[in-house]
Design a protein around this motif. Sequence first.
Motif, PDB file in Angstrom:
ATOM      1  N   HIS A 107       0.827  -1.201   0.000  1.00  9.31           N
ATOM      2  CA  HIS A 107       0.000   0.000   0.000  1.00  9.31           C
ATOM      3  C   HIS A 107       0.866   1.258   0.000  1.00  9.31           C
ATOM      4  CE1 HIS A 107      -3.683  -2.253   1.903  1.00  9.31           C
ATOM      5  NE2 HIS A 107      -3.457  -2.593   0.642  1.00  9.31           N
ATOM      6  N   THR A 108       1.974   1.222   0.744  1.00 11.23           N
ATOM      7  CA  THR A 108       2.882   2.362   0.770  1.00 11.23           C
ATOM      8  C   THR A 108       3.451   2.622  -0.620  1.00 11.23           C
ATOM      9  OG1 THR A 108       3.460   2.080   3.107  1.00 11.23           O
ATOM     10  CG2 THR A 108       5.066   3.213   1.722  1.00 11.23           C
ATOM     11  N   VAL A 109       3.907   1.577  -1.269  1.00 15.36           N
ATOM     12  CA  VAL A 109       4.441   1.721  -2.630  1.00 15.36           C
ATOM     13  C   VAL A 109       3.377   2.293  -3.558  1.00 15.36           C
ATOM     14  CG1 VAL A 109       5.322   0.464  -4.643  1.00 15.36           C
ATOM     15  CG2 VAL A 109       6.163  -0.088  -2.348  1.00 15.36           C
ATOM     16  N   ALA A 110       2.144   1.813  -3.436  1.00 12.84           N
ATOM     17  CA  ALA A 110       1.072   2.251  -4.331  1.00 12.84           C
ATOM     18  C   ALA A 110       0.771   3.739  -4.190  1.00 12.84           C
ATOM     19  CB  ALA A 110      -0.189   1.429  -4.066  1.00 12.84           C
ATOM     20  N   VAL A 111       0.681   4.237  -2.952  1.00 14.88           N
ATOM     21  CA  VAL A 111       0.350   5.659  -2.800  1.00 14.88           C
ATOM     22  C   VAL A 111       1.533   6.549  -3.151  1.00 14.88           C
ATOM     23  CG1 VAL A 111      -1.549   5.300  -1.170  1.00 14.88           C
ATOM     24  CG2 VAL A 111       0.787   5.589  -0.296  1.00 14.88           C
ATOM     25  N   LEU A 112       2.758   6.090  -2.904  1.00 17.26           N
ATOM     26  CA  LEU A 112       3.925   6.859  -3.340  1.00 17.26           C
ATOM     27  C   LEU A 112       3.944   6.989  -4.863  1.00 17.26           C
ATOM     28  CD1 LEU A 112       6.715   5.421  -0.994  1.00 17.26           C
ATOM     29  CD2 LEU A 112       5.795   7.756  -0.945  1.00 17.26           C
ATOM     30  N   GLU A 113       3.651   5.906  -5.543  1.00 16.34           N
ATOM     31  CA  GLU A 113       3.632   5.938  -7.005  1.00 16.34           C
ATOM     32  C   GLU A 113       2.484   6.808  -7.519  1.00 16.34           C
ATOM     33  OE1 GLU A 113       3.578   1.849  -8.190  1.00 16.34           O
ATOM     34  OE2 GLU A 113       5.748   1.609  -7.922  1.00 16.34           O
ATOM     35  N   SER A 114       1.359   6.772  -6.831  1.00 12.13           N
ATOM     36  CA  SER A 114       0.226   7.611  -7.219  1.00 12.13           C
ATOM     37  C   SER A 114       0.570   9.092  -7.083  1.00 12.13           C
ATOM     38  CB  SER A 114      -0.996   7.274  -6.355  1.00 12.13           C
ATOM     39  OG  SER A 114      -2.086   8.117  -6.639  1.00 12.13           O
ATOM     40  N   ALA A 115       1.208   9.459  -5.972  1.00 13.81           N
ATOM     41  CA  ALA A 115       1.591  10.857  -5.769  1.00 13.81           C
ATOM     42  C   ALA A 115       2.585  11.311  -6.838  1.00 13.81           C
ATOM     43  CB  ALA A 115       2.191  11.039  -4.377  1.00 13.81           C
ATOM     44  N   ALA A 116       3.577  10.463  -7.123  1.00 20.46           N
ATOM     45  CA  ALA A 116       4.578  10.816  -8.127  1.00 20.46           C
ATOM     46  C   ALA A 116       3.945  10.989  -9.503  1.00 20.46           C
ATOM     47  CB  ALA A 116       5.669   9.752  -8.168  1.00 20.46           C
ATOM     48  N   ALA A 117       3.019  10.097  -9.859  1.00 18.53           N
ATOM     49  CA  ALA A 117       2.375  10.167 -11.165  1.00 18.53           C
ATOM     50  C   ALA A 117       1.555  11.448 -11.317  1.00 18.53           C
ATOM     51  CB  ALA A 117       1.485   8.948 -11.373  1.00 18.53           C
ATOM     52  N   ARG A 118       1.026  11.956 -10.202  1.00 20.70           N
ATOM     53  CA  ARG A 118       0.196  13.158 -10.246  1.00 20.70           C
ATOM     54  C   ARG A 118       0.985  14.429  -9.969  1.00 20.70           C
ATOM     55  NH1 ARG A 118      -3.257   9.029  -8.586  1.00 20.70           N
ATOM     56  NH2 ARG A 118      -5.399   9.191  -9.396  1.00 20.70           N
ATOM     57  N   GLY A 119       2.278  14.314  -9.679  1.00 23.14           N
ATOM     58  CA  GLY A 119       3.083  15.488  -9.351  1.00 23.14           C
ATOM     59  C   GLY A 119       2.685  16.135  -8.047  1.00 23.14           C
ATOM     60  N   LEU A 120       2.199  15.319  -7.091  1.00 27.12           N
ATOM     61  CA  LEU A 120       1.742  15.826  -5.806  1.00 27.12           C
ATOM     62  C   LEU A 120       2.736  15.484  -4.704  1.00 27.12           C
ATOM     63  CD1 LEU A 120      -2.000  14.765  -6.102  1.00 27.12           C
ATOM     64  CD2 LEU A 120      -1.114  17.106  -6.222  1.00 27.12           C
ATOM     65  N   THR A 121       2.788  16.337  -3.713  1.00 32.70           N
ATOM     66  CA  THR A 121       3.638  16.096  -2.557  1.00 32.70           C
ATOM     67  C   THR A 121       2.928  15.164  -1.580  1.00 32.70           C
ATOM     68  OG1 THR A 121       4.801  18.197  -2.727  1.00 32.70           O
ATOM     69  CG2 THR A 121       4.743  17.177  -0.557  1.00 32.70           C
ATOM     70  N   LEU A 122       3.606  14.097  -1.184  1.00 24.28           N
ATOM     71  CA  LEU A 122       3.119  13.163  -0.173  1.00 24.28           C
ATOM     72  C   LEU A 122       4.228  12.991   0.845  1.00 24.28           C
ATOM     73  CD1 LEU A 122       1.213  11.040   1.038  1.00 24.28           C
ATOM     74  CD2 LEU A 122       2.108   9.397  -0.642  1.00 24.28           C
ATOM     75  N   MET A 123       3.951  13.347   2.095  1.00 25.43           N
ATOM     76  CA  MET A 123       4.994  13.349   3.124  1.00 25.43           C
ATOM     77  C   MET A 123       4.468  12.745   4.414  1.00 25.43           C
ATOM     78  SD  MET A 123       7.228  16.652   4.451  1.00 25.43           S
ATOM     79  CE  MET A 123       7.898  16.950   2.809  1.00 25.43           C
ATOM     80  N   GLU A 124       5.296  11.939   5.065  1.00 26.41           N
ATOM     81  CA  GLU A 124       4.988  11.425   6.403  1.00 26.41           C
ATOM     82  C   GLU A 124       5.276  12.498   7.449  1.00 26.41           C
ATOM     83  OE1 GLU A 124       5.695   6.659   6.931  1.00 26.41           O
ATOM     84  OE2 GLU A 124       7.457   7.931   6.838  1.00 26.41           O
ATOM     85  N   ASN A 125       4.414  12.603   8.428  1.00 30.76           N
ATOM     86  CA  ASN A 125       4.631  13.541   9.520  1.00 30.76           C
ATOM     87  C   ASN A 125       5.483  12.890  10.618  1.00 30.76           C
ATOM     88  OD1 ASN A 125       4.129  16.204  10.389  1.00 30.76           O
ATOM     89  ND2 ASN A 125       2.612  15.500  11.862  1.00 30.76           N
ATOM     90  N   LEU A 126       6.617  12.316  10.192  1.00 34.61           N
ATOM     91  CA  LEU A 126       7.581  11.717  11.120  1.00 34.61           C
ATOM     92  C   LEU A 126       8.547  12.831  11.523  1.00 34.61           C
ATOM     93  CD1 LEU A 126       8.417   9.053  12.464  1.00 34.61           C
ATOM     94  CD2 LEU A 126       9.827   8.574  10.462  1.00 34.61           C
ATOM     95  N   THR A 127       8.105  13.653  12.457  1.00 33.38           N
ATOM     96  CA  THR A 127       8.701  14.974  12.630  1.00 33.38           C
ATOM     97  C   THR A 127      10.106  14.955  13.234  1.00 33.38           C
ATOM     98  OG1 THR A 127       7.639  15.255  14.798  1.00 33.38           O
ATOM     99  CG2 THR A 127       6.432  16.039  12.858  1.00 33.38           C
ATOM    100  N   PHE A 128      10.440  13.932  14.024  1.00 35.80           N
ATOM    101  CA  PHE A 128      11.739  13.983  14.700  1.00 35.80           C
ATOM    102  C   PHE A 128      12.881  14.060  13.708  1.00 35.80           C
ATOM    103  CE2 PHE A 128      12.326   9.426  14.007  1.00 35.80           C
ATOM    104  CZ  PHE A 128      13.707   9.247  14.072  1.00 35.80           C
TER     105      PHE A 128
END
Length: 327
Positions: A107-128
Motif C-alpha cells: 500500500h505504501t508503494v502504491a500511494v507513493l507511485e500515485s503521488a509521483a504520477a500526479r506530481g503531488l507532494t506526499l509526506m509522512e509527519n515523522l517529525t523527529f
Amino acid sequence: MPAVEPIRFGVLGCASIARRRTVPAILREPRTELVAVAARDPARARTFAAEFGCDAATDYLALLARPDIDAVYIPLPTGLHHEWVGRALEAGKHVLVEKPLTTRYAHTVAVLESAAARGLTLMENLTFLRHGLHRTVRELVDGGEIGELRSISGAFSFPPLDPADIRYRPELGGGALLDIGVYPLSAAHLFLGPDLEVVGATLKHDPARGVDISGSALLCTPDGRTAQLTFGFEHAYRCDYVLWGSRGRLVVDRAYTPPPTRHPTIRLDSEHRSRTLTVPPEDQFANTLHAFADAITTRGDSSSDAPHIRSRAHLLAQIRQAAHTTH
C-alpha cells in the motif's frame, strides 16, 4: 515580486496530535492557511473548527471535494491511511499524513507511485527527522568524534495506555511496532543507511486486544554494522538512541519527542572523557510544515523522501515477517 498564494489546508480528523502540535504549526507557517476540518462526528468537527477559526466540513468526502483546499493533513488512525491518502491524491490534493504512511508495504508503494504520477507532494509527519539535533549528531559522527560507527541501539516505550485507546484496535492499524517501533527503526535507518536487513525480531502479542504491545529487532548492514531496537506499551518511559563507535559512544535522550522549548543534549563518552553538548530548541512540527510547504511551492513531489519512506516500510514488513511471537 508578486505575493505567493498560501497553501490552503484541510484536516481529516480531530486527533490529539492535530490539536496539540500539527494544526498550530499550520497556523504559524507563513505559507499555509487552515481552511476546513472534517470528522466522523460533525459536532466534534464544529468544536475543532471554532477553536482554530476554520470551517467545519460535513464529512471527509465533502472536504476533499472543496476547490479551495490545496493540501490535506491526515491524522486518522493508521489503518485508515491507505484509503484516505488514496482518495486525497485522487482529488488532486497534496498530503501530509501521520506516520507510518500505511500499514502494508504494498500500500505504501502504491500511494507513493500515485503521488509521483500526479506530481503531488506526499509526506509522512515523522517529525523527529526534521529536528536539527539529528543533523548535529550526524556532523559529530562524520567528524570522527566516536571513531567508526559500529552499531546503534534505540528504544521508545511507555507504560500501558488507556484500555479504550485506538492503538489497541487491530482494525485501525494498532500495535506498538507501527505506533512507536517506527521511531528507533527510523533512527537506525538514518545513521546506518538503506541497506539494513532484519536478522531477527520478537513481538509480544496481546490476544485479548489482537495487537502487538511490545517488541524488539536486530538489523544488520552488509558490512556488519548492527542496530538493536526495543519498543512497547508496557515499559517505563524511554525515548533514546545510542551510537557506538570504535573510539566512543554518543547518547541522545528524549530523542524522538522533544518539546519545542527543550534544549536537547548529546552526551559523548570515550575511555578518558565524557562531555555533554546542548543544541538549540526547535519545533520539529514547524520544521516539517516548512519542508512540506517547500516541496509544494518549488513544484516538487517530495521525491527525495519517497525512497526513505519506502525503505522504512520494507523494514517494518521484514520485522513482522521475521518476528517470533509471544503472548
